[in-house]
Design a protein around this motif. Structure first.
Motif, PDB file in Angstrom:
ATOM      1  N   SER A   3      32.437  30.527  41.896  1.00  0.00           N
ATOM      2  CA  SER A   3      33.734  31.060  41.504  1.00  0.00           C
ATOM      3  C   SER A   3      33.503  32.564  41.467  1.00  0.00           C
ATOM      4  O   SER A   3      32.451  32.956  40.472  1.00  0.00           O
ATOM      5  CB  SER A   3      34.551  30.273  40.223  1.00  0.00           C
ATOM      6  N   ILE A  39      31.300  42.282  40.402  1.00  0.00           N
ATOM      7  CA  ILE A  39      31.762  40.740  40.566  1.00  0.00           C
ATOM      8  C   ILE A  39      31.324  40.004  39.611  1.00  0.00           C
ATOM      9  O   ILE A  39      30.078  39.777  39.402  1.00  0.00           O
ATOM     10  CB  ILE A  39      31.778  40.546  41.983  1.00  0.00           C
ATOM     11  N   SER A  68      30.779  31.487  47.795  1.00  0.00           N
ATOM     12  CA  SER A  68      32.150  31.606  47.406  1.00  0.00           C
ATOM     13  C   SER A  68      32.867  30.940  48.753  1.00  0.00           C
ATOM     14  O   SER A  68      33.774  30.088  48.404  1.00  0.00           O
ATOM     15  CB  SER A  68      32.983  32.848  47.297  1.00  0.00           C
ATOM     16  N   CYS A  75      30.745  36.007  38.299  1.00  0.00           N
ATOM     17  CA  CYS A  75      30.824  34.837  39.099  1.00  0.00           C
ATOM     18  C   CYS A  75      30.046  33.680  38.292  1.00  0.00           C
ATOM     19  O   CYS A  75      29.287  33.985  37.489  1.00  0.00           O
ATOM     20  CB  CYS A  75      30.042  34.964  40.549  1.00  0.00           C
ATOM     21  N   CYS A 116      35.145  36.677  40.514  1.00  0.00           N
ATOM     22  CA  CYS A 116      36.389  37.543  40.337  1.00  0.00           C
ATOM     23  C   CYS A 116      36.012  39.056  40.253  1.00  0.00           C
ATOM     24  O   CYS A 116      34.867  39.261  39.821  1.00  0.00           O
ATOM     25  CB  CYS A 116      37.337  36.973  39.157  1.00  0.00           C
ATOM     26  N   SER A 117      36.838  39.959  40.776  1.00  0.00           N
ATOM     27  CA  SER A 117      36.468  41.341  40.318  1.00  0.00           C
ATOM     28  C   SER A 117      36.671  41.921  39.077  1.00  0.00           C
ATOM     29  O   SER A 117      37.833  41.416  38.458  1.00  0.00           O
ATOM     30  CB  SER A 117      36.951  42.266  41.374  1.00  0.00           C
TER      31      SER A 117
END
Length: 85
Positions: free
Chosen positions: A46, A62, A40, A64, A48-49
């Motif tokens: 990319s 996570i 990242s 991705c 995001c949680s």
């Protein structure tokens, strides 16, 4: 060198959770998360949680995906597109 393994797995399978990657390539979750953080920072992926609930208990993960990467279409017949009128 877990970073290339993680990147190759994401290229092959598309968007995944860190838990799925760790299980598939048989590495500890902590190593996979460190590799994802490194990728990242290099702007290769990319992240995001995500919080999902299993049996009423929250599971933190996570999610991705690769930046700008589109996997090849699966082999086999595709439905014909209809012309727009």
């Amino acid at each position: 060198m877990t970073t290339p393994k993680v990147l190759d797995h994401l290229k092959k399978h598309g968007q995944l959770l860190d838990l799925e990657i760790a299980n598939a390539i048989k590495l500890p979750l902590a190593e996979v998360r460190a590799a994802l953080s490194e990728l990242s920072a290099q702007q290769e992926i990319s992240m995001c949680s995500v919080t999902s609930f299993k049996n009423g208990k929250p599971v933190e993960a996570i999610q991705c995906r690769i930046f700008g990467y589109f996997p090849k279409p699966a082999p086999g017949r595709k439905p014909a597109s209809k012309p727009v009128e």
